[in-house]
Design a protein around this motif. Structure first.
Motif, PDB file in Angstrom:
ATOM      1  N   GLU A  83       0.814  -1.218   0.000  1.00  0.00           N
ATOM      2  CA  GLU A  83       0.000   0.000   0.000  1.00  0.00           C
ATOM      3  C   GLU A  83       0.850   1.272   0.000  1.00  0.00           C
ATOM      4  OE1 GLU A  83      -3.425   2.217   2.677  1.00  0.00           O
ATOM      5  OE2 GLU A  83      -3.017   0.097   3.034  1.00  0.00           O
ATOM      6  N   ALA A  84       1.861   1.333   0.844  1.00  0.00           N
ATOM      7  CA  ALA A  84       2.697   2.543   0.924  1.00  0.00           C
ATOM      8  C   ALA A  84       3.427   2.788  -0.394  1.00  0.00           C
ATOM      9  CB  ALA A  84       3.692   2.417   2.078  1.00  0.00           C
ATOM     10  N   GLU A  85       3.937   1.722  -1.001  1.00  0.00           N
ATOM     11  CA  GLU A  85       4.642   1.850  -2.276  1.00  0.00           C
ATOM     12  C   GLU A  85       3.680   2.285  -3.378  1.00  0.00           C
ATOM     13  OE1 GLU A  85       7.748  -0.749  -5.029  1.00  0.00           O
ATOM     14  OE2 GLU A  85       6.370  -1.809  -3.692  1.00  0.00           O
ATOM     15  N   ALA A  86       2.471   1.727  -3.368  1.00  0.00           N
ATOM     16  CA  ALA A  86       1.461   2.077  -4.370  1.00  0.00           C
ATOM     17  C   ALA A  86       1.062   3.546  -4.244  1.00  0.00           C
ATOM     18  CB  ALA A  86       0.244   1.170  -4.230  1.00  0.00           C
ATOM     19  N   LYS A  87       0.846   4.025  -3.026  1.00  0.00           N
ATOM     20  CA  LYS A  87       0.459   5.423  -2.822  1.00  0.00           C
ATOM     21  C   LYS A  87       1.570   6.364  -3.273  1.00  0.00           C
ATOM     22  CE  LYS A  87      -3.082   4.864   0.606  1.00  0.00           C
ATOM     23  NZ  LYS A  87      -3.795   5.451   1.683  1.00  0.00           N
ATOM     24  N   GLN A  88       2.821   6.029  -2.984  1.00  0.00           N
ATOM     25  CA  GLN A  88       3.943   6.856  -3.426  1.00  0.00           C
ATOM     26  C   GLN A  88       4.028   6.884  -4.948  1.00  0.00           C
ATOM     27  OE1 GLN A  88       7.898   5.497  -2.414  1.00  0.00           O
ATOM     28  NE2 GLN A  88       8.773   7.535  -2.682  1.00  0.00           N
ATOM     29  N   LEU A  89       3.809   5.737  -5.572  1.00  0.00           N
ATOM     30  CA  LEU A  89       3.844   5.648  -7.031  1.00  0.00           C
ATOM     31  C   LEU A  89       2.760   6.523  -7.656  1.00  0.00           C
ATOM     32  CD1 LEU A  89       4.896   4.422  -9.680  1.00  0.00           C
ATOM     33  CD2 LEU A  89       3.374   2.478  -9.257  1.00  0.00           C
ATOM     34  N   VAL A  90       1.547   6.451  -7.128  1.00  0.00           N
ATOM     35  CA  VAL A  90       0.434   7.234  -7.670  1.00  0.00           C
ATOM     36  C   VAL A  90       0.676   8.733  -7.447  1.00  0.00           C
ATOM     37  CG1 VAL A  90      -2.024   7.748  -7.369  1.00  0.00           C
ATOM     38  CG2 VAL A  90      -1.258   5.384  -7.598  1.00  0.00           C
ATOM     39  N   GLU A  91       1.163   9.100  -6.284  1.00  0.00           N
ATOM     40  CA  GLU A  91       1.453  10.511  -5.997  1.00  0.00           C
ATOM     41  C   GLU A  91       2.526  11.043  -6.955  1.00  0.00           C
ATOM     42  OE1 GLU A  91       3.614  12.823  -2.414  1.00  0.00           O
ATOM     43  OE2 GLU A  91       1.805  11.713  -1.829  1.00  0.00           O
ATOM     44  N   THR A  92       3.564  10.271  -7.173  1.00  0.00           N
ATOM     45  CA  THR A  92       4.626  10.668  -8.106  1.00  0.00           C
ATOM     46  C   THR A  92       4.071  10.780  -9.526  1.00  0.00           C
ATOM     47  OG1 THR A  92       6.301   9.609  -6.710  1.00  0.00           O
ATOM     48  CG2 THR A  92       6.907  10.036  -8.999  1.00  0.00           C
ATOM     49  N   THR A  93       3.194   9.853  -9.882  1.00  0.00           N
ATOM     50  CA  THR A  93       2.604   9.851 -11.218  1.00  0.00           C
ATOM     51  C   THR A  93       1.789  11.114 -11.462  1.00  0.00           C
ATOM     52  OG1 THR A  93       2.553   7.432 -11.242  1.00  0.00           O
ATOM     53  CG2 THR A  93       1.134   8.564 -12.822  1.00  0.00           C
ATOM     54  N   HIS A  94       1.048  11.576 -10.470  1.00  0.00           N
ATOM     55  CA  HIS A  94       0.251  12.798 -10.633  1.00  0.00           C
ATOM     56  C   HIS A  94       1.144  13.991 -10.989  1.00  0.00           C
ATOM     57  CE1 HIS A  94      -3.930  11.902  -9.980  1.00  0.00           C
ATOM     58  NE2 HIS A  94      -3.668  11.226  -8.873  1.00  0.00           N
ATOM     59  N   GLY A  95       2.372  13.998 -10.519  1.00  0.00           N
ATOM     60  CA  GLY A  95       3.295  15.084 -10.847  1.00  0.00           C
ATOM     61  C   GLY A  95       3.881  14.976 -12.244  1.00  0.00           C
ATOM     62  N   ILE A  96       3.787  13.806 -12.853  1.00  0.00           N
ATOM     63  CA  ILE A  96       4.350  13.553 -14.188  1.00  0.00           C
ATOM     64  C   ILE A  96       3.278  13.619 -15.267  1.00  0.00           C
ATOM     65  CG2 ILE A  96       5.406  11.757 -15.639  1.00  0.00           C
ATOM     66  CD1 ILE A  96       6.822  10.770 -13.050  1.00  0.00           C
ATOM     67  N   CYS A  97       2.099  13.093 -15.007  1.00  0.00           N
ATOM     68  CA  CYS A  97       1.048  12.941 -16.014  1.00  0.00           C
ATOM     69  C   CYS A  97       0.575  14.305 -16.536  1.00  0.00           C
ATOM     70  CB  CYS A  97      -0.140  12.180 -15.415  1.00  0.00           C
ATOM     71  SG  CYS A  97      -1.533  12.020 -16.556  1.00  0.00           S
ATOM     72  N   PRO A  98       0.628  14.529 -17.851  1.00  0.00           N
ATOM     73  CA  PRO A  98       0.176  15.801 -18.413  1.00  0.00           C
ATOM     74  C   PRO A  98      -1.299  16.096 -18.138  1.00  0.00           C
ATOM     75  CG  PRO A  98       1.361  14.528 -20.078  1.00  0.00           C
ATOM     76  CD  PRO A  98       1.198  13.651 -18.875  1.00  0.00           C
ATOM     77  N   TYR A  99      -2.142  15.069 -18.112  1.00  0.00           N
ATOM     78  CA  TYR A  99      -3.560  15.299 -17.817  1.00  0.00           C
ATOM     79  C   TYR A  99      -3.716  15.776 -16.375  1.00  0.00           C
ATOM     80  CZ  TYR A  99      -5.508  13.228 -22.100  1.00  0.00           C
ATOM     81  OH  TYR A  99      -5.872  12.974 -23.383  1.00  0.00           O
ATOM     82  N   SER A 100      -3.042  15.119 -15.433  1.00  0.00           N
ATOM     83  CA  SER A 100      -3.111  15.544 -14.031  1.00  0.00           C
ATOM     84  C   SER A 100      -2.598  16.970 -13.884  1.00  0.00           C
ATOM     85  CB  SER A 100      -2.287  14.608 -13.147  1.00  0.00           C
ATOM     86  OG  SER A 100      -2.867  13.329 -13.066  1.00  0.00           O
ATOM     87  N   ASN A 101      -1.499  17.288 -14.552  1.00  0.00           N
ATOM     88  CA  ASN A 101      -0.946  18.637 -14.472  1.00  0.00           C
ATOM     89  C   ASN A 101      -1.883  19.667 -15.096  1.00  0.00           C
ATOM     90  OD1 ASN A 101       1.495  18.233 -13.053  1.00  0.00           O
ATOM     91  ND2 ASN A 101       2.405  17.346 -14.880  1.00  0.00           N
ATOM     92  N   ALA A 102      -2.567  19.293 -16.165  1.00  0.00           N
ATOM     93  CA  ALA A 102      -3.451  20.237 -16.852  1.00  0.00           C
ATOM     94  C   ALA A 102      -4.667  20.612 -16.010  1.00  0.00           C
ATOM     95  CB  ALA A 102      -3.909  19.661 -18.192  1.00  0.00           C
ATOM     96  N   ILE A 103      -5.150  19.687 -15.188  1.00  0.00           N
ATOM     97  CA  ILE A 103      -6.397  19.949 -14.459  1.00  0.00           C
ATOM     98  C   ILE A 103      -6.202  20.189 -12.964  1.00  0.00           C
ATOM     99  CG2 ILE A 103      -7.751  18.660 -16.146  1.00  0.00           C
ATOM    100  CD1 ILE A 103      -7.948  16.360 -14.103  1.00  0.00           C
ATOM    101  N   LYS A 104      -4.976  20.112 -12.467  1.00  0.00           N
ATOM    102  CA  LYS A 104      -4.784  20.152 -11.010  1.00  0.00           C
ATOM    103  C   LYS A 104      -5.270  21.439 -10.348  1.00  0.00           C
ATOM    104  CE  LYS A 104       0.114  21.376 -11.190  1.00  0.00           C
ATOM    105  NZ  LYS A 104       1.439  20.823 -10.940  1.00  0.00           N
ATOM    106  N   ALA A 105      -5.310  22.536 -11.068  1.00  0.00           N
ATOM    107  CA  ALA A 105      -5.765  23.792 -10.467  1.00  0.00           C
ATOM    108  C   ALA A 105      -7.285  23.914 -10.448  1.00  0.00           C
ATOM    109  CB  ALA A 105      -5.156  24.975 -11.220  1.00  0.00           C
TER     110      ALA A 105
END
Length: 143
Positions: free
Chosen positions: A111-133
């Motif tokens: 679980e801890a590794e999965a959460k870290q992976l998903v959190e890191t992914t949100h910082g990389i993914c262009p879709y996440s970056n485009a809508i985060k605000a």
């Protein structure tokens, strides 16, 4: 923040927008658009912007997860999937807004590794970056 686009694609919508057609300039995709019943349309077969966003976001996030896994020196488990659910509706401030939820399946990952992976992914993914605000993305991580 400026972006140096390495790839671009072009689409054109015709007709009534949500009840017309959309196609890519390179001819690889041409879709009939249909307004869902929930938005006052006839529903039925056809695409809509929310379906297209869900397709793109799920694929993009999975691809970005591969990059994040490399940065974290871990490996994506076999059978990893990302399911995106996109909604549309009126905003309290007026106009319309979207909702986004990602269900990330990482079979057997701690679980801890999965959460870290998903959190890191949100910082990389262009879709996440485009809508985060403007969109709160609800993420569910399952192992």
């Amino acid at each position: 923040m400026p972006v140096e686009a390495k790839y671009k694609t072009t689409a054109t919508a015709t007709g009534g927008g949500r009840d017309g057609r959309t196609s890519l300039a390179d001819g690889t995709m041409d879709l009939q658009l249909v307004v869902p019943k929930e938005l006052g349309g006839p529903g039925g077969d056809g695409a809509n912007p929310e379906k297209l966003f869900a397709l793109g976001y799920s694929a993009c996030f999975l691809g970005a997860m591969r990059v994040a896994a490399g940065q974290l020196k871990t490996k994506l488990p076999e059978g990893t999937t990302v399911t995106a659910t996109i909604g549309i509706g009126p905003r309290s401030e007026g106009g319309f807004g979207i909702t986004a939820a990602l269900d990330v399946l990482l079979p057997g990952m701690a679980e801890a590794e999965a959460k870290q992976l998903v959190e890191t992914t949100h910082g990389i993914c262009p879709y996440s970056n485009a809508i985060k605000a403007s969109v709160d993305v609800v993420t569910t991580t399952r192992g």
